[in-house]
Enzyme design. Structure first.
Site, PDB file in Angstrom:
ATOM      1  CB  THR A   1       8.676 -10.200   6.703  1.00 33.44           C
ATOM      2  OG1 THR A   1       9.023 -11.993   6.429  1.00 33.44           O
ATOM      3  CG2 THR A   1       8.644  -9.030   6.557  1.00 33.44           C
TER       4      THR A   1
ATOM      5  CE  LYS B   1       7.624  -1.440  10.806  1.00 35.88           C
ATOM      6  NZ  LYS B   1       8.275  -1.878   9.726  1.00 35.88           N
TER       7      LYS B   1
ATOM      8  CB  THR C   1       3.967   1.533  12.815  1.00 39.06           C
ATOM      9  OG1 THR C   1       2.563   1.863  13.596  1.00 39.06           O
ATOM     10  CG2 THR C   1       4.594   0.246  13.539  1.00 39.06           C
ATOM     11  CG  ASP C   2       1.157   5.597  15.525  1.00 43.62           C
ATOM     12  OD1 ASP C   2       1.163   4.599  14.834  1.00 43.62           O
ATOM     13  OD2 ASP C   2       0.009   6.616  15.329  1.00 43.62           O
ATOM     14  CD  GLU C   3      -0.382  -0.371  15.519  1.00 46.78           C
ATOM     15  OE1 GLU C   3      -0.515  -1.335  16.436  1.00 46.78           O
ATOM     16  OE2 GLU C   3      -0.829   0.079  14.607  1.00 46.78           O
TER      17      GLU C   3
ATOM     18  CE1 TYR D   1       3.161  -3.657  11.274  1.00 45.84           C
ATOM     19  CE2 TYR D   1       1.539  -2.281  13.376  1.00 45.84           C
ATOM     20  CZ  TYR D   1       2.970  -2.430  12.140  1.00 45.84           C
ATOM     21  OH  TYR D   1       2.622  -1.076  11.282  1.00 45.84           O
TER      22      TYR D   1
ATOM     23  CG  PHE E   1      -1.913   1.727   2.065  1.00 46.92           C
ATOM     24  CD1 PHE E   1      -2.520   1.517   0.495  1.00 46.92           C
ATOM     25  CD2 PHE E   1      -1.708   1.421   3.011  1.00 46.92           C
ATOM     26  CE1 PHE E   1      -2.677   2.937   0.880  1.00 46.92           C
ATOM     27  CE2 PHE E   1      -2.306   2.470   3.316  1.00 46.92           C
ATOM     28  CZ  PHE E   1      -2.752   3.860   2.491  1.00 46.92           C
TER      29      PHE E   1
ATOM     30  NE  ARG F   1      -5.442   2.285  16.109  1.00 44.32           N
ATOM     31  CZ  ARG F   1      -5.993   2.511  18.046  1.00 44.32           C
ATOM     32  NH1 ARG F   1      -6.183   3.242  18.511  1.00 44.32           N
ATOM     33  NH2 ARG F   1      -5.949   1.090  18.193  1.00 44.32           N
TER      34      ARG F   1
ATOM     35  CG  LEU G   1       7.818   1.797   2.751  1.00 41.39           C
ATOM     36  CD1 LEU G   1       9.018   1.712   1.580  1.00 41.39           C
ATOM     37  CD2 LEU G   1       6.942   2.594   2.610  1.00 41.39           C
TER      38      LEU G   1
HETATM   39  P1  NAD Z   1       1.080  -3.202   3.070  1.00 42.57           P
HETATM   40  O1  NAD Z   1       1.272  -4.779   4.153  1.00 42.57           O
HETATM   41  O2  NAD Z   1       0.623  -3.336   2.432  1.00 42.57           O
HETATM   42  O3  NAD Z   1       3.022  -3.872   2.077  1.00 42.57           O
HETATM   43  C1  NAD Z   1       3.820  -4.399   2.670  1.00 42.57           C
HETATM   44  C2  NAD Z   1       4.435  -5.157   1.591  1.00 42.57           C
HETATM   45  O4  NAD Z   1       5.810  -5.773   1.998  1.00 42.57           O
HETATM   46  C3  NAD Z   1       3.935  -6.227   0.558  1.00 42.57           C
HETATM   47  O5  NAD Z   1       4.113  -5.673  -0.711  1.00 42.57           O
HETATM   48  C4  NAD Z   1       4.880  -7.153   0.567  1.00 42.57           C
HETATM   49  O6  NAD Z   1       5.040  -8.160  -0.434  1.00 42.57           O
HETATM   50  C5  NAD Z   1       6.361  -6.993   1.193  1.00 42.57           C
HETATM   51  N1  NAD Z   1       7.129  -7.708   1.618  1.00 42.57           N
HETATM   52  C6  NAD Z   1       6.023  -8.411   3.043  1.00 42.57           C
HETATM   53  N2  NAD Z   1       7.132  -9.547   3.396  1.00 42.57           N
HETATM   54  C7  NAD Z   1       7.619  -8.990   2.719  1.00 42.57           C
HETATM   55  C8  NAD Z   1       9.464 -10.092   2.635  1.00 42.57           C
HETATM   56  N3  NAD Z   1      10.110 -10.887   3.930  1.00 42.57           N
HETATM   57  N4  NAD Z   1      10.404  -9.380   1.664  1.00 42.57           N
HETATM   58  C9  NAD Z   1       9.961  -8.676   0.318  1.00 42.57           C
HETATM   59  N5  NAD Z   1       9.061  -7.826   0.461  1.00 42.57           N
HETATM   60  C10 NAD Z   1       7.570  -8.328   1.496  1.00 42.57           C
HETATM   61  O7  NAD Z   1       1.976  -2.504   4.281  1.00 42.57           O
HETATM   62  P2  NAD Z   1       1.832  -0.952   4.422  1.00 42.57           P
HETATM   63  O8  NAD Z   1       0.840  -0.729   4.849  1.00 42.57           O
HETATM   64  O9  NAD Z   1       2.158  -0.297   3.102  1.00 42.57           O
HETATM   65  O10 NAD Z   1       2.848  -0.904   4.721  1.00 42.57           O
HETATM   66  C11 NAD Z   1       4.653  -0.493   4.525  1.00 42.57           C
HETATM   67  C12 NAD Z   1       5.297  -0.204   6.020  1.00 42.57           C
HETATM   68  O11 NAD Z   1       4.823   0.784   6.604  1.00 42.57           O
HETATM   69  C13 NAD Z   1       5.526  -0.943   6.998  1.00 42.57           C
HETATM   70  O12 NAD Z   1       6.595  -1.640   7.499  1.00 42.57           O
HETATM   71  C14 NAD Z   1       4.975  -0.784   8.377  1.00 42.57           C
HETATM   72  O13 NAD Z   1       5.048  -1.271   9.081  1.00 42.57           O
HETATM   73  C15 NAD Z   1       5.175   1.263   7.790  1.00 42.57           C
HETATM   74  N6  NAD Z   1       3.213   1.306   8.476  1.00 42.57           N
HETATM   75  C16 NAD Z   1       1.874   1.147   8.082  1.00 42.57           C
HETATM   76  C17 NAD Z   1       1.561   2.079   8.493  1.00 42.57           C
HETATM   77  C18 NAD Z   1      -0.092   2.017   7.357  1.00 42.57           C
HETATM   78  O14 NAD Z   1      -1.013   2.850   8.195  1.00 42.57           O
HETATM   79  N7  NAD Z   1      -0.465   0.922   6.487  1.00 42.57           N
HETATM   80  C19 NAD Z   1       1.368   3.411   8.896  1.00 42.57           C
HETATM   81  C20 NAD Z   1       2.521   3.637   9.810  1.00 42.57           C
HETATM   82  C21 NAD Z   1       3.917   2.472   8.910  1.00 42.57           C
END
Ligand code: NAD
Length: 365
Positions: A100, A164, A134-136, A160, A12, A224, A81
Site C-alpha cells: 500500500t 513511508k 510522518t516524522d518517522e 513502516y 483516523f 514523541r 493519506l
Molecule cells: P489509519 O491507519 O488510521 O488510516 C489509514 C486509512 O487508509 C484507513 O481508512 C484504511 O482503510 C485506508 N487504506 C489502507 N490501505 C489502503 C489502500 N490500499 N487503498 C485505499 N485505502 C487504504 O492511518 P492514520 O493514522 O489516519 O494516518 C494517515 C496518514 O498519515 C498515513 O499516511 C500515515 O503514515 C500518516 N501519519 C500518521 C500519523 C499518526 O500519528 N497517526 C502521524 C504522521 C503521519
C-alpha cells in the site's frame, strides 16, 4: 470552491480531514478508501449526508479504478493519506506496508499524472498532489535539543517508516521528473477522537477502563512530539491551499513527552473523569507494566514546525493537556464507536472481514 479527492478518508487522520473540509469550507470531498481493518465509516456519520461528500470503496493500488474516479469527479487536488500505519504490524508483517505505502503510492501517482497532463493549462497549474507523511522518516534524534527540520536527512528505522520514506521519494521524483505539482508534509504523532484502539492513547484509555494491564515498552523513556488530530487537519487544509508547489512542511505540536508521561497523564485524567474504577483497581497507575522493548525502537522524535508557522501562519490551538482531556472525554462519551471495533461488529459489512484488533504495547504510534 474545489473538489478534493482524499485517500484513506475513513482512517483516523483522513476522517478528521474530511470532517474539517465538509464542516468548514465549501469544497466537495471524494473519500477513496479500501476499508481495511483501520477504516471505519462510522467516523464520518456526522458528514455522510452532505451533498458535498462522496465515498468510493477502492484500493489505491488499482490504478485503472483510480483513473476512472479521477475522470468521474474531476478533482482539483488529491490529499493522499491512505496507508498502513501501525509500526508493530509492520514488524509482524511488512508485506502490506510495501504494497500500500510504496506500490499504492506509485499507482496513485501514475493515475494522477495521466489525469493531470490532460487537464487544460489553467487547471493544470492549480492542481495539487499532497502527500501526507510522518516524522518517522527522519529516524530518531540522539540529543535532547535537536529537532527535525525539512532538511534533516532521511534515516528510517522500521518497515513502516522505510515504506513511508520510499513513498516520499517517489512523490518528490514525480514532481521533479514529470512536473506533477506535489507538496509533502511530515507530521509528528497524532492523537484525538476516532483513533483506532490499537494506538497508544486510545489503547491506554480503553485498557484502563477495562482494568487491563497497560504494557509500556522498555522503561517508557521514548519521547514523541504530540499533535491533536484536528490541529493537523487544519494544517493540511492550509498547506493544500497556500503552499508553493514542491515544498515540504514539518507539522508538530511542540509537545514532547516521554511515553511513560503520556500514560501517567491519561491515568490522572481518568482518576478525575472516570472515578468509578473496575472492581479491584485502586489506582489506574497500578495497571502500568513494563515489557521488553520493540526491536529498533526510536528513542526521540521532535519536530521543528517553524517553517509552517512562519510561512503559512499555522500553529496548533490545543496544548497536550487540553487536547488529551478532550480525547479522554470523547472516549468516555462515544463508547458505541469503540465498542463496535473491539467486538469486530464494525467490519461485518466488509468482504472477507475478520476481527483485526491486536494487542498493543504502549510506545507504538
Ligand atoms: P489509519 O491507519 O488510521 O488510516 C489509514 C486509512 O487508509 C484507513 O481508512 C484504511 O482503510 C485506508 N487504506 C489502507 N490501505 C489502503 C489502500 N490500499 N487503498 C485505499 N485505502 C487504504 O492511518 P492514520 O493514522 O489516519 O494516518 C494517515 C496518514 O498519515 C498515513 O499516511 C500515515 O503514515 C500518516 N501519519 C500518521 C500519523 C499518526 O500519528 N497517526 C502521524 C504522521 C503521519
Amino acid at each position: 470552491m474545489g473538489t478534493i479527492l482524499v485517500t484513506g478518508g475513513a482512517g483516523f487522520i483522513g476522517s478528521a480531514v474530511v470532517r474539517h473540509i465538509i464542516n468548514n469550507t465549501s469544497d466537495t470531498v471524494v473519500n477513496v478508501d479500501k476499508l481495511t481493518y483501520a477504516g471505519n465509516l462510522e467516523s464520518l456519520t456526522s458528514v455522510a449526508k452532505s451533498e458535498r461528500y462522496h465515498f468510493e470503496q477502492v484500493d489505491i493500488c488499482r490504478q485503472a479504478e483510480i483513473s476512472a474516479l479521477l475522470n468521474k469527479y474531476q478533482p482539483t487536488a488529491i490529499m493522499h493519506l491512505a496507508a498502513e500505519s501501525h509500526v508493530d504490524r509492520s514488524i509482524d508483517g511488512p508485506g502490506e506496508f510495501i504494497q500500500t505505502n510504496i506500490v499504492g503510492t506509485y499507482s496513485l501517482l501514475e493515475a494522477a499524472r495521466s489525469y493531470w497532463v490532460d487537464l487544460p493549462e489553467g487547471e493544470q497549474n492549480n492542481f495539487r498532489f499532497h502527500h501526507i507523511s510522518t516524522d518517522e522518516v527522519y529516524g530518531d534524534l540522539e540529543g535532547t535539543e535537536d529537532l527535525f527540520t525539512e532538511e534533516t536527512p532521511y534515516a528510517p528505522s522500521s518497515p513502516y517508516s522505510a515504506s513511508k520514506a520510499s513513498s516520499d521519494h517517489l512523490v518528490r521524483a514525480w514532481g521533479r521528473t514529470f512536473g506533477l505539482p506535489i507538496i509533502i508534509t511530515n507530521c509528528s504523532n497524532n492523537y484525538g477522537p476516532f483513533h483506532f484502539p490499537e494506538k497508544l492513547v486510545p489503547h491506554v484509555i480503553l485498557n484502563a477502563l477495562a482494568g487491563k494491564p497497560l504494557p509500556v515498552y522498555g522503561d517508557g523513556s521514548q519521547i514523541r512530539d504530540w499533535l491533536y488530530v484536528e490541529d493537523h487537519a487544519r494544517a493540511l487544509y492550509r498547506v493544500i491551499n497556500k503552499a508553493k508547489i514542491g515544498e515540504t512542511f514539518n507539522i508538530g505540536g511542540h509537545n514532547e513527552k516521554k511515553n511513560i508521561e503520556v500514560v501517567e497523564t491519561i491515568c490522572s485524567l481518568l482518576e478525575e473523569l472516570a472515578p468509578n474504577k473496575p472492581k479491584g483497581i485502586k489506582n489506574y497507575r497500578d495497571l502500568i507494566t513494563f515489557v521488553t522493548d520493540r526491536p529498533g525502537h526510536d528513542l526521540r522524535y521532535a519536530i521543528d514546525a517553524t517553517k509552517i508557522h512562519k510561512e503559512l501562519n499555522w500553529k496548533p490551538s490545543e496544548t497536550f493537556e487540553s487536547g488529551l482531556k478532550k480525547t479522554v472525554l470523547w472516549y468516555l462519551d462515544n463508547q458505541n464507536w469503540w465498542k463496535s471495533i473491539l467486538s469486530g461488529e464494525y467490519k461485518l459489512d466488509r468482504i472477507g472481514s475478520e476481527s483485526h484488533t491486536k494487542e498493543t504495547v504502549v510506545g507504538s504510534k
